[in-house]
Design a protein around this motif. Structure first.
Motif, PDB file in Angstrom:
ATOM      1  N   CYS A  95       1.144   2.376  10.625  1.00  0.00           N
ATOM      2  CA  CYS A  95       1.494   2.236   9.208  1.00  0.00           C
ATOM      3  C   CYS A  95       2.458   1.062   9.029  1.00  0.00           C
ATOM      4  O   CYS A  95       3.481   0.962   9.714  1.00  0.00           O
ATOM      5  N   SER A 118       2.104  13.710   3.430  1.00  0.00           N
ATOM      6  CA  SER A 118       1.626  12.384   3.050  1.00  0.00           C
ATOM      7  C   SER A 118       0.408  12.524   2.149  1.00  0.00           C
ATOM      8  O   SER A 118      -0.351  13.496   2.237  1.00  0.00           O
ATOM      9  N   SER A 126       0.826  -1.213   0.000  1.00  0.00           N
ATOM     10  CA  SER A 126       0.000   0.000   0.000  1.00  0.00           C
ATOM     11  C   SER A 126       0.855   1.255   0.000  1.00  0.00           C
ATOM     12  O   SER A 126       0.458   2.295  -0.531  1.00  0.00           O
ATOM     13  N   THR A 127       2.042   1.191   0.606  1.00  0.00           N
ATOM     14  CA  THR A 127       2.951   2.333   0.645  1.00  0.00           C
ATOM     15  C   THR A 127       3.791   2.374  -0.625  1.00  0.00           C
ATOM     16  O   THR A 127       4.353   1.361  -1.040  1.00  0.00           O
ATOM     17  N   VAL A 174      -2.824  10.171   1.013  1.00  0.00           N
ATOM     18  CA  VAL A 174      -3.486   8.934   1.434  1.00  0.00           C
ATOM     19  C   VAL A 174      -4.842   8.801   0.755  1.00  0.00           C
ATOM     20  O   VAL A 174      -5.610   9.762   0.676  1.00  0.00           O
ATOM     21  N   TRP A 197       0.068   6.530   0.199  1.00  0.00           N
ATOM     22  CA  TRP A 197      -0.504   5.276   0.691  1.00  0.00           C
ATOM     23  C   TRP A 197      -1.911   5.102   0.139  1.00  0.00           C
ATOM     24  O   TRP A 197      -2.732   6.027   0.182  1.00  0.00           O
ATOM     25  N   ARG A 256       1.146   8.221   7.619  1.00  0.00           N
ATOM     26  CA  ARG A 256       0.057   8.671   6.747  1.00  0.00           C
ATOM     27  C   ARG A 256      -0.634   9.903   7.308  1.00  0.00           C
ATOM     28  O   ARG A 256      -1.567  10.418   6.684  1.00  0.00           O
ATOM     29  N   ASP A 262      -5.272   2.571   0.350  1.00  0.00           N
ATOM     30  CA  ASP A 262      -5.918   1.551   1.164  1.00  0.00           C
ATOM     31  C   ASP A 262      -6.113   0.260   0.368  1.00  0.00           C
ATOM     32  O   ASP A 262      -6.502   0.287  -0.809  1.00  0.00           O
TER      33      ASP A 262
END
Length: 410
Positions: free
Chosen positions: A164, A132, A102-103, A134, A210, A127, A212
């Motif tokens: 995270c 960041s 995800s990152t 997201v 990031w 995040r 989800d």
């Protein structure tokens, strides 16, 4: 301490029943490391208790790809897998990331570089910090922010994102820190970071991009319950001195720069967290008692019960007072603060019933809640300058609290 020579980085990918994502994402990770990562890097697939084809796929990947190995841990638990693999690794820097990737992998070098250079001891992706980017569901966003606020309020943490799945640690630090971490599941990350912070280690934060994972199988209700239990256990053990952080402090700890404004702000945050819980308890108790008695009596009983609990919590959590010494004195002084709070709420009730003989129940509760919040501000001033200050005079002072840090070092 800077890592000399040619540093080795081992990236652990904990997996459990990930037969669909494992192959494509390990190949993607290995390709990135070979093409864009300047340090020698190895990947360890840590299979913790899979019951599908994850173990078999991991072995095929280890055979197919250079720099990939697989380890089998029979019992489930991300913390258990990380602790075992990191403890046995011979690499200089130990990292981990979630198998869903995800990152964005471009954050890996900024994560690891400060550890190699010796600037930091632990590094985390965040995040929740500025910079960041997201993409995730509102429910997960609210839970994440609420959890990290809770950590700040109860444990006094200063890192922004405990959960995270993108972290790294120097191997020499891990050798001393890992034996102190009890949790073997999702709370492992939080416990590791809190202990590192309490030992004076430097935690480097990297804002990450990031996205989800819509196929996430984390059992949110169970994870939240386990995390709350972990917070309570860790707070209790730290408060009673059951965790010996002195060897870590002696080897890696760096003296903190005291900033009284920061210390006061942290104390206010913890006080507000306790106050929010107390206010909620007060409202629920008042509503329950109001069915059995008149408004004034319900108010004073609800205030009395929550005041005793509020003083005990603030004594321990906000002002860091441990042990039984002066506990009775603190509770008696807390009752004085309670009396002032009661006078505010009682006056508000009296005024409300003077204006309207039979006010609506919702209006009554709203007025009491606002008055209780105002009383909370007064109580903080008293707690700060008198209730828990055993050098204070016998009568309370109403002067504004001085910006002095009387809390324990975090």
């Amino acid at each position: 301490m800077q890592i000399s020579g040619h540093p080795r980085v081992e990236i652990v990918v904990p997996v459990r029943n990930e037969e669909n994502d494992l192959g494509p994402n390990i190949r993607r990770l290995r390709a990135f490391l070979d093409a864009a990562f300047p340090f020698r890097a190895e990947v360890c697939i840590a299979d913790n208790g899979s019951t599908d084809a994850t173990w078999e796929i991991g072995n095929l990947l280890a055979t197919e790809l250079s720099g990939v190995r697989v380890v089998r841990i029979e019992q489930p638990g991300r913390g258990r897998a990380l602790k075992q693999v990191w403890s046995e690794s011979t690499a200089d820097v130990l990292a981990y990331m979630d198998v869903d990737l995800s990152t964005n992998l471009n954050a890996l070098l900024p994560l690891v570089a400060p550890l190699v250079a010796g600037h930091s001891d632990v590094a985390i992706g965040t995040r929740l910090a500025p910079g960041s980017r997201v993409v995730r569901r509102p429910k997960r966003e609210v839970l994440s922010r609420g959890y990290n606020l809770l950590l700040r309020g109860i444990l006094g943490s200063r890192f922004s994102d405990a959960q995270c799945g993108f972290k790294a640690i120097r191997a020499d630090v891990a050798a001393q820190l890992l034996p102190l971490v009890e949790d073997t599941s999702w709370f492992f990350d939080t416990e590791l970071l809190v202990l590192a912070e309490r030992a004076g280690l430097r935690i480097h934060e990297v804002p990450v991009d990031w996205v989800d994972d819509l196929d996430s199988r984390v059992a949110i209700a169970k994870t939240v319950t386990d995390d709350l239990r972990g917070i309570a256990r860790l707070n209790k053990n730290l408060g009673r001195g059951r965790i010996d952080l002195e060897p870590l402090r002696a080897t890696f700890g760096r003296p903190a720069v005291a900033d009284p404004r920061t210390a006061l702000a942290a104390r206010v945050v913890r006080f507000c967290a306790v106050g929010a819980l107390s206010t909620l308890a007060y409202v629920l108790l008042y509503v329950a008692l109001r069915h059995l008695m008149n408004a004034q009596l319900a108010n004073v009983l609800a205030l009395l019960v929550t005041a005793v609990a509020n003083t005990a919590l603030n004594r321990r959590v906000t002002f860091g007072v441990r042990g039984t010494e002066n506990r009775t004195r603190h509770q008696l002084r807390g009752l004085v603060a309670f009396a002032i709070g009661w006078s505010l709420t009682a006056s508000s009730l009296w005024l409300l019933h003077t204006v309207s003989a039979v006010p609506a129940r919702g209006v009554e509760i709203t007025v009491l809640t606002v008055a209780n919040l105002a009383a909370t501000v007064v109580r903080f001033s008293l707690f700060q300058s008198w209730v828990f200050d055993d050098e204070a005079p016998t009568l309370p002072s109403f002067e504004p609290p001085a910006l002095v840090d009387n809390t324990r070092s975090h």
